[in-house]
Design a protein around this motif. Sequence first.
Motif, PDB file in Angstrom:
ATOM      1  N   LYS A  94      11.796   1.114  -2.125  1.00  0.00           N
ATOM      2  CA  LYS A  94      11.664   0.304  -0.915  1.00  0.00           C
ATOM      3  C   LYS A  94      10.205   0.212  -0.475  1.00  0.00           C
ATOM      4  CE  LYS A  94      13.608  -0.134   3.756  1.00  0.00           C
ATOM      5  NZ  LYS A  94      14.526   0.492   4.755  1.00  0.00           N
ATOM      6  N   GLU A  95       9.500   1.323  -0.544  1.00  0.00           N
ATOM      7  CA  GLU A  95       8.088   1.347  -0.144  1.00  0.00           C
ATOM      8  C   GLU A  95       7.213   0.529  -1.099  1.00  0.00           C
ATOM      9  OE1 GLU A  95       8.154   5.807   1.924  1.00  0.00           O
ATOM     10  OE2 GLU A  95       7.813   5.574  -0.238  1.00  0.00           O
ATOM     11  N   TYR A 143       8.232  -1.982  -2.957  1.00  0.00           N
ATOM     12  CA  TYR A 143       8.591  -3.389  -2.776  1.00  0.00           C
ATOM     13  C   TYR A 143       7.907  -3.973  -1.537  1.00  0.00           C
ATOM     14  CZ  TYR A 143      11.404  -7.630  -2.612  1.00  0.00           C
ATOM     15  OH  TYR A 143      11.800  -8.947  -2.594  1.00  0.00           O
ATOM     16  N   LYS A 144       7.929  -3.209  -0.456  1.00  0.00           N
ATOM     17  CA  LYS A 144       7.310  -3.681   0.787  1.00  0.00           C
ATOM     18  C   LYS A 144       5.820  -3.914   0.608  1.00  0.00           C
ATOM     19  CE  LYS A 144       6.783  -2.519   5.698  1.00  0.00           C
ATOM     20  NZ  LYS A 144       7.090  -1.512   6.759  1.00  0.00           N
ATOM     21  N   LEU A 145       5.145  -3.007  -0.070  1.00  0.00           N
ATOM     22  CA  LEU A 145       3.707  -3.114  -0.296  1.00  0.00           C
ATOM     23  C   LEU A 145       3.376  -4.325  -1.181  1.00  0.00           C
ATOM     24  CD1 LEU A 145       1.172  -1.454   0.513  1.00  0.00           C
ATOM     25  CD2 LEU A 145       1.335  -0.332  -1.719  1.00  0.00           C
ATOM     26  N   ASP A 195       5.229  -6.939  -1.611  1.00  0.00           N
ATOM     27  CA  ASP A 195       5.602  -8.146  -0.877  1.00  0.00           C
ATOM     28  C   ASP A 195       4.518  -8.535   0.133  1.00  0.00           C
ATOM     29  OD1 ASP A 195       7.551 -10.203  -0.494  1.00  0.00           O
ATOM     30  OD2 ASP A 195       8.117  -9.263   1.416  1.00  0.00           O
ATOM     31  N   LEU A 196       3.897  -7.541   0.756  1.00  0.00           N
ATOM     32  CA  LEU A 196       2.788  -7.822   1.683  1.00  0.00           C
ATOM     33  C   LEU A 196       1.612  -8.467   0.945  1.00  0.00           C
ATOM     34  CD1 LEU A 196       2.763  -4.556   3.858  1.00  0.00           C
ATOM     35  CD2 LEU A 196       3.289  -6.873   4.657  1.00  0.00           C
ATOM     36  N   GLU A 228      16.905  -2.796  -9.679  1.00  0.00           N
ATOM     37  CA  GLU A 228      16.701  -1.854  -8.576  1.00  0.00           C
ATOM     38  C   GLU A 228      17.343  -0.503  -8.890  1.00  0.00           C
ATOM     39  OE1 GLU A 228      17.590  -1.593  -3.765  1.00  0.00           O
ATOM     40  OE2 GLU A 228      17.424  -3.553  -4.727  1.00  0.00           O
ATOM     41  N   CYS A 262       5.774   6.975  -3.879  1.00  0.00           N
ATOM     42  CA  CYS A 262       6.551   5.954  -3.160  1.00  0.00           C
ATOM     43  C   CYS A 262       7.950   5.781  -3.757  1.00  0.00           C
ATOM     44  CB  CYS A 262       5.829   4.609  -3.214  1.00  0.00           C
ATOM     45  SG  CYS A 262       4.298   4.561  -2.275  1.00  0.00           S
ATOM     46  N   TYR A 284       2.645 -12.070   0.078  1.00  0.00           N
ATOM     47  CA  TYR A 284       2.656 -12.920   1.276  1.00  0.00           C
ATOM     48  C   TYR A 284       1.238 -13.313   1.682  1.00  0.00           C
ATOM     49  CZ  TYR A 284       3.812 -14.496   6.001  1.00  0.00           C
ATOM     50  OH  TYR A 284       3.948 -15.258   7.147  1.00  0.00           O
TER      51      TYR A 284
END
Length: 282
Positions: free
Chosen positions: A256-257, A259-261, A263-264, A141, A253, A267
């Motif tokens: 954090k952005e 990673y969130k994308l 991860d979505l 990170e 990005c 999922y």
Amino acid sequence: MKDIDFFEKISCGALICKNDKYSTILKANSAFYKMVGYTKDEMKRIHKNRFSELVVDDLTEILEKVNQAVGAEKKLDYEYRIKNKDNKIMWIHDVATYDEENDLFHVIIMDITYREKELNKVRKNLERDLLSNLLNRAALEKKVKSIIAKKVTGLQSLILIDLDNFKCINDSMGHQKGDEVITFIGMKLKEIFDKEGIVGRLGGDEFVVYLENVSKVDLEVYLERMIAELEMTIEKIKIKSTIGVAYDKKGKCNFKELYKLADLALYALKKTNKGSYLIKEI
């Protein structure tokens, strides 16, 4: 006579330098010339006795420390890198005392390259995940954030990998077998990405890869290879990889952005289509 003997016989590099922007050498002992690989005549002829010409690091920062020390009437004590005659980079510890009356410095320098090498080994070990030999979460990170902070624009991707049925391996065959799987996955990811990407283990059976300036076509080639090469069967238990990808076309990005994308995407696949990949573009 005793002072001259001490100056010459001291095992560290000893110098007397002008207080100028070059730290011009007025006098130096044999240990100094041996350390840097130049003879006394060579230092004068090649570098005009300018110690600053041996320094690799930012001179502006070093001179600022010198000025601060002179102003505060303090002893200089700091570390930086120099380059010797063979172009070998050396770390040195510099202790200098300012002589106000003559506007010069009495300097002692010690070669601490060996210490820095050992410290670098320790730092690298602290950054590594022991099982996979990849970067650990914190180190990855930090590295990715540093790269993103310097970016102006350009493609970037973050890939999250989750191993399907890994828990079954641990539960039925024990954690030692699970550790072997993690080690194998780490080796394969390093092999696939070689020096192209930054690869790490988030923990458990989760891995991550950050890529710069890789087109979507080439990204998909990587993903197809991962799906194929990370698959294995251990005593009828099939291990596959589910992969979520954040694909940032403009390179805007932050970590954090991304990673969130990713991860979505991961999922969504875990619910509907394990053992495949999904790219979310932004």
